[in-house]
Design a protein around this motif. Structure first.
Motif, PDB file in Angstrom:
ATOM      1  N   SER A  53       2.257 -15.068  27.851  1.00  0.00           N
ATOM      2  CA  SER A  53       2.798 -13.845  28.451  1.00  0.00           C
ATOM      3  C   SER A  53       4.287 -13.956  28.777  1.00  0.00           C
ATOM      4  N   LYS A  95      -6.529   0.449  33.712  1.00  0.00           N
ATOM      5  CA  LYS A  95      -7.156  -0.099  34.910  1.00  0.00           C
ATOM      6  C   LYS A  95      -8.392   0.711  35.292  1.00  0.00           C
ATOM      7  N   ARG A 109     -14.038  -5.003  32.815  1.00  0.00           N
ATOM      8  CA  ARG A 109     -13.289  -6.130  33.392  1.00  0.00           C
ATOM      9  C   ARG A 109     -13.060  -7.266  32.403  1.00  0.00           C
ATOM     10  N   GLN A 110     -13.819  -7.275  31.285  1.00  0.00           N
ATOM     11  CA  GLN A 110     -13.651  -8.340  30.291  1.00  0.00           C
ATOM     12  C   GLN A 110     -12.394  -8.138  29.407  1.00  0.00           C
ATOM     13  N   HIS A 165      -8.305  -7.585  28.850  1.00  0.00           N
ATOM     14  CA  HIS A 165      -7.055  -7.957  29.532  1.00  0.00           C
ATOM     15  C   HIS A 165      -5.838  -7.378  28.825  1.00  0.00           C
ATOM     16  N   TRP A 166      -4.787  -7.145  29.569  1.00  0.00           N
ATOM     17  CA  TRP A 166      -3.542  -6.629  28.986  1.00  0.00           C
ATOM     18  C   TRP A 166      -2.385  -7.051  29.865  1.00  0.00           C
ATOM     19  N   ASN A 167      -1.186  -6.930  29.300  1.00  0.00           N
ATOM     20  CA  ASN A 167       0.010  -7.342  30.060  1.00  0.00           C
ATOM     21  C   ASN A 167       0.654  -6.138  30.759  1.00  0.00           C
ATOM     22  N   GLU A 188      -6.178  -7.559  25.005  1.00  0.00           N
ATOM     23  CA  GLU A 188      -7.015  -8.650  24.510  1.00  0.00           C
ATOM     24  C   GLU A 188      -8.468  -8.357  24.874  1.00  0.00           C
TER      25      GLU A 188
END
Lengths: 403, 403
Positions: free
Chosen positions: B148, B308, B313-314, B316-318, B329
């Motif tokens: 990241s 959000k 919840r599994q 992901h992101w930046n 992801e």
């Protein structure tokens, strides 16, 4: 960091034309060197109106946003329609790729077809920019004999035609010689290409500039399967838009589109929108091309008259039927590159012929461009050159007598 | 004629992005796929005024005629001045080459530096367009581990750094991940480059789009001898002008000018004149860049909020600090390319991550572009994607339970 250069970058030589053009930027030079079209033939009013139309319409977002690699669809359609009518050959928009000037077409075609040491057939002499583009892919050039009627197709053996990747030719008012390939040679060339599956890369930036408006059939119309046709708006619109196009089979276009995407994503949208607006209104080319022809024919005739008046009888040149160039041949023992150094000191410039050969050949020729030079300067410049050449001829004769 | 293609043309594959972009042209698609800048940030008034100024002035002949390969001199001067002030590094106009979009810069740099099988270092993932440009010169890619905070310079051994032709990086708000290389990693990377004579190709189209206006030093300012800097006007002006630039040592620029001359003679004059008029009046960028930042920051935040709200919840992101992209992801067993097929049938599009890797790697990531999508469509699109992903997660869990 020099040692990091690729092999192709290491062998790259600076262009003679480039250095010459720098000199000719000085305003007091009479330059017959540039290949620029005449600004008095630029359609300023139409370009202003077209630009206004684009910027005032809702098209403005398209004109300023990323666009398709193939080019602006209405412009591709316009080109397909124009060529279909002009050359009586069906061209579909899917066969048209817009490029950032036809120099880019030469680069993309080199990329698509040339592996190191592949054989590429070129005229003698040929366009320097094509050699520069192809050189990056390291072909082996085979120079095809040429005379005042263009290249001699009968000198290409079937073996050579079958083995070559392609033949590159400018059939109309060639750069640098101003020559036009005769109709019978076109037929012979096309027959040879068909027989040997030879690809013809037909570069045609000057095709519309025939002074009498008498077109000869383009190679593409005679052999569409074999030919990749390159068109340009630089001479019939303006070069600062950097707009050209490739017409070929969809198989070639598909591959060229991929290569173009990697090269620059696409040609600027704004210039394509403006060109389309100009070209599609009021049959623009129908009335604009005759204006260019008239200006160019007049300046050509003026230069031919000046050459006739001042040049010694040992000097020869051709009588172009169109385009922007005259090719001058000096006695064999006069070197045109040496002549140029002296000429520049007397404020006259031209391009020495040797730069236009794939293999170093004739050193006694040079190219004269006439369309951007006012008549009084044409006469003055030719007179200066003639005096210099005359001086050299006499000097050489004296040396011969003394020996 | 297929057998006449060069080796490089034969191995050329069609781009996944290209096929995707075709689908997203349909108006009913919610597309997070394109990399287009937002048209509501185009400075229409300034471009219209600038174009009028160019077309009404005596500059019109320059704008429509052939121009120097290096680019329009006042624009080169403007760029040199702008960068010198912005990055507190002396840049001379002779170090600036104008290109037809920074995609062309990638092609020219590939041509200048890459011989077959030369080693080129790239981020993981990296910009697809750069891979497409470099692929033509057949390098061997070495993928540098990234997280990241951007690429990890400490993972590059001195041997690899010394042997590589160059490292290609987008330090600011990278395409596709939106990541920014941290300041300490910049310092480490630059030290490694200097120590090993490693050339850094710094591609910086998004550098001005940091939402907080807090720039990090560009690599060029830290190591001007080692760095070839690529700038673009596509994101701060408009992409349809196709204007970018290269800043490097005069030795590099000299070679690149020769390569550019062979590639397209020069970038269109008209678009350069217009851009110069816009940029040089009333400190244009000083008030225009904050407008773009505001629009982009707002849409980014809206997308982050939607992610959000809806994503399981599994996933992901930046949290990008600037630019146009978010990198998502998925759980490892969900394939983003397969997800795309389903998403398109539900009228939502994105770009699957695997297309951005030099070596096939992660299949569970994708890129979201948010700047051209209205807020209500961002929410709707993300909701649809989230439901699809949720469905897959549960489906996979069920399968696991059943096994």
């Amino acid at each position: 960091m020099h040692q990091k250069f690729s092999h192709r970058a290491q062998v790259l030589k600076s262009s003679a034309i480039r250095e010459i053009l720098k000199v000719t930027e000085q305003p007091d030079i009479i330059s017959f060197a540039g290949g620029l079209p005449a600004p008095d033939a630029f359609p300023l009013t139409e370009i202003k109106t077209a630009t206004d139309t684009v910027l005032q319409s809702k098209d403005i977002y398209g004109a300023l946003q990323y666009g398709p690699t193939e080019g602006y669809a209405p412009l591709r359609q316009w080109i397909a329609d124009y060529l279909s009518a002009r050359d009586q050959t069906a061209v579909k928009p899917a066969q048209v790729l817009i490029v950032t000037g036809s120099q880019q077409a030469l680069d993309l075609i080199g990329k698509m077809l040339i592996d190191s040491d592949d054989k590429v057939l070129v005229e003698t002499p040929t366009y320097l920019g094509a050699l520069q583009a192809f050189n990056q892919y390291a072909p082996e050039y085979i120079a095809i004999e040429s005379d005042s009627e263009g290249l001699k197709p009968e000198t290409i053996s079937d073996d050579v035609a079958a083995e070559a990747k392609f033949l590159y030719t400018i059939p109309n008012f060639q750069n640098p010689t101003g020559r036009r390939l005769t109709e019978s040679r076109r037929q012979t060339l096309v027959a040879k290409a068909k027989h040997n599956h030879l690809i013809l890369v037909e570069d045609d930036p000057y095709g519309d500039l025939d002074y009498q408006g008498h077109r000869l059939p383009c190679l593409y119309s005679l052999a569409p399967e074999n030919t990749i046709y390159l068109g340009s708006f630089s001479k019939i619109l303006t070069p600062g838009l950097r707009l050209g196009f490739i017409v070929a089979s969809e198989q070639f276009i598909g591959k060229l589109v991929q290569l173009k995407q990697a090269a620059d994503l696409h040609t600027p949208s704004l210039t394509q929108y403006i060109a389309y607006q100009v070209l599609s209104k009021n049959n623009f080319l129908t009335h604009h091309i005759p204006k260019i022809r008239e200006i160019y024919a007049k300046r050509c005739q003026y230069m031919l008259d000046s050459l006739k008046r001042y040049m010694p009888r040992q000097v020869h040149w051709n009588q172009p039927e169109g385009g922007m160039f005259i090719w001058v041949e000096l006695p064999e023992n006069i070197n045109a590159t040496e002549l140029l150094s002296d000429a520049i000191s007397q404020k006259v410039a031209f391009v020495p012929g040797e730069t236009f050969y794939a293999h170093a050949e004739k050193t006694n020729c040079f190219r004269l461009a006439f369309v951007t030079v006012p008549e009084e300067k044409i006469e003055r410049g030719i007179k200066i050159l003639a005096e210099m050449i005359n001086h050299r001829i006499h000097h050489l004769q004296e040396k011969t007598v003394m020996m």
